[in-house]
Design an enzyme around this catalytic site. Structure first.
Site, PDB file in Angstrom:
ATOM      1  N   HIS A 120      -2.352   5.280  -0.039  1.00 29.98           N
ATOM      2  CA  HIS A 120      -2.657   4.522  -1.247  1.00 29.98           C
ATOM      3  C   HIS A 120      -3.986   4.966  -1.851  1.00 29.98           C
ATOM      4  CE1 HIS A 120      -5.827   2.232   0.784  1.00 29.98           C
ATOM      5  NE2 HIS A 120      -4.994   2.172   1.828  1.00 29.98           N
ATOM      6  N   GLU A 234      -0.683  -1.181   7.323  1.00 35.45           N
ATOM      7  CA  GLU A 234      -1.846  -0.597   7.993  1.00 35.45           C
ATOM      8  C   GLU A 234      -2.083  -1.259   9.342  1.00 35.45           C
ATOM      9  OE1 GLU A 234      -3.592   1.650   8.900  1.00 35.45           O
ATOM     10  OE2 GLU A 234      -5.170   2.008   7.403  1.00 35.45           O
TER      11      GLU A 234
END
Length: 379
Positions: A120, A234
């Site tokens: 990202h 994550e």
């Protein structure tokens, strides 16, 4: 890990799902050559990758003045021929995984697809250098621009399916990147993920999923489904999340914080080890993402630094030390060619004609995972 090594000297691979030709099955090299490659180590592989990719860029027509869709194969790829381990400690974490590396012999050489991994763009907590983990933090303005630049770099890849984590910064990056697609494919979020988990008990969620499915089939434009899955979230840093490095050191002690961050098998309070992240990520990759590649689909995966560390380690057979040293730049594409049998790492040429740029990449023709830098980039 027993593996064969494949050098692909291909200047351009077909990108459209409807016009792909088939890669030929690679010949198995001798054990002597496999040994040489194993002994060469990551450092020499990266050096060779840099040299080859720069030479390939120089040979490509117009590469100096405009973006080319060509892919330059820039490294030796690991092709799994049997189950094994890059490192005994990582192996211990995956001994119980499904044996998805046993390739179907009928598929060897009969499938060609592209896999693009992308972290990202910069998030608001990345900017503040706070432990982010699985807290749902959005992109900064810089992160938006990074997502645009990453999308421009892969604009001529015709993606058939996109996977993200359930975190908004991952979804934002994927959706923004797709605004640069040459094919004008419109991404649509499919509620409930690829397998439809969580689609019951919420009428609005069900309606949105059905509406998306209908759009994929009947819209008067090209569409691409986007599936979010928690397996790509994550690494959870537990009680460290939301803290700066200084604040964490003050609360828990610098030595302990350093151990939590730079080892693969120690867990912060209420958090995950990197080994935990590796296990859930690679299971999802083998069962869901690789299965789509075997169908001949081009796949974009937009996830997070530690998640991509795990996938790249899984594909390239890196050791634990190499995995821990791996730094994945925000929104810089990291690509593989897949032929139904093995993954060949290759680089994507960056855009050079657009005002959309990514000055922080420091582009040198290498893929993002060869970057090494400040470990704060992955907190």
């Amino acid at each position: 890990m027993e593996r064969c090594w494949l050098k692909l000297l291909v200047s351009e691979l077909p990108l459209s799902a409807s016009s792909r030709s088939h890669l030929a099955a690679p010949a198995a090299p001798s054990s002597f050559h496999r040994s040489l490659h194993r002994k060469a180590g990551l450092k020499s592989t990266i050096a060779a990758m840099q040299n080859r990719s720069l030479r390939a860029q120089a040979r490509l027509p117009g590469a100096s003045s405009s973006f080319s869709s060509s892919f330059c194969i820039s490294s030796v790829s690991s092709c799994y021929s049997s189950r094994g381990s890059a490192d005994s400690a990582v192996a211990a974490s995956v001994d119980d995984l499904p044996d998805a590396r046993e390739r179907d012999a009928e598929l060897v050489g009969n499938v060609q697809a592209q896999l693009v991994l992308m972290r990202h763009g910069e998030s608001m907590w990345n900017d503040l250098k706070l432990f982010t983990g699985d807290v749902d933090i959005p992109l900064t303005e810089k992160g938006v621009m990074e997502a645009l630049a990453g999308g421009k770099a892969v604009s001529e890849v015709d993606f058939d399916i996109i996977f993200t984590s359930r975190l908004v910064r991952s979804k934002q990056t994927a959706l923004i990147a797709m605004t640069q697609s040459k094919y004008k494919r419109v991404p649509v979020l499919i509620r409930g993920g690829y397998y439809g988990n969580g689609k019951t008990g919420d009428e609005n969620r069900l309606r949105l999923r059905d509406a998306a499915a209908n759009a994929l089939e009947h819209a008067s434009c090209l569409m691409v489904p986007v599936y979010a899955d928690p397996a790509l979230n994550e690494r959870c840093y537990g009680d460290l999340q939301g803290l700066s490095k200084d604040a964490a050191n003050e609360e828990f002690g610098e030595a302990l914080v350093q151990k939590w961050r730079r080892s693969h098998d120690t867990r912060p309070p209420n958090g995950e080890t990197l080994q935990d992240t590796y296990r859930r990520t690679t299971v999802f990759f083998e069962q869901t993402i690789e299965a789509r590649l075997k169908e001949g689909k081009n796949v974009l995966v937009v996830a997070h630094g530690n998640v991509l560390r795990c996938i790249i380690t899984h594909l390239s057979g890196l050791s634990i030390d190499e995995m821990l040293a791996l730094q994945v730049a925000t929104a810089l594409p990291y690509a593989y060619a897949y032929n139904g049998h093995c993954f060949a790492q290759h680089c994507l040429l960056p855009p050079t004609h657009s005002d959309i740029h990514h000055s922080s990449w420091g582009w040198d023709g290498t893929a993002s995972a060869s970057k090494k830098g400040d470990l704060d980039s992955l907190i």
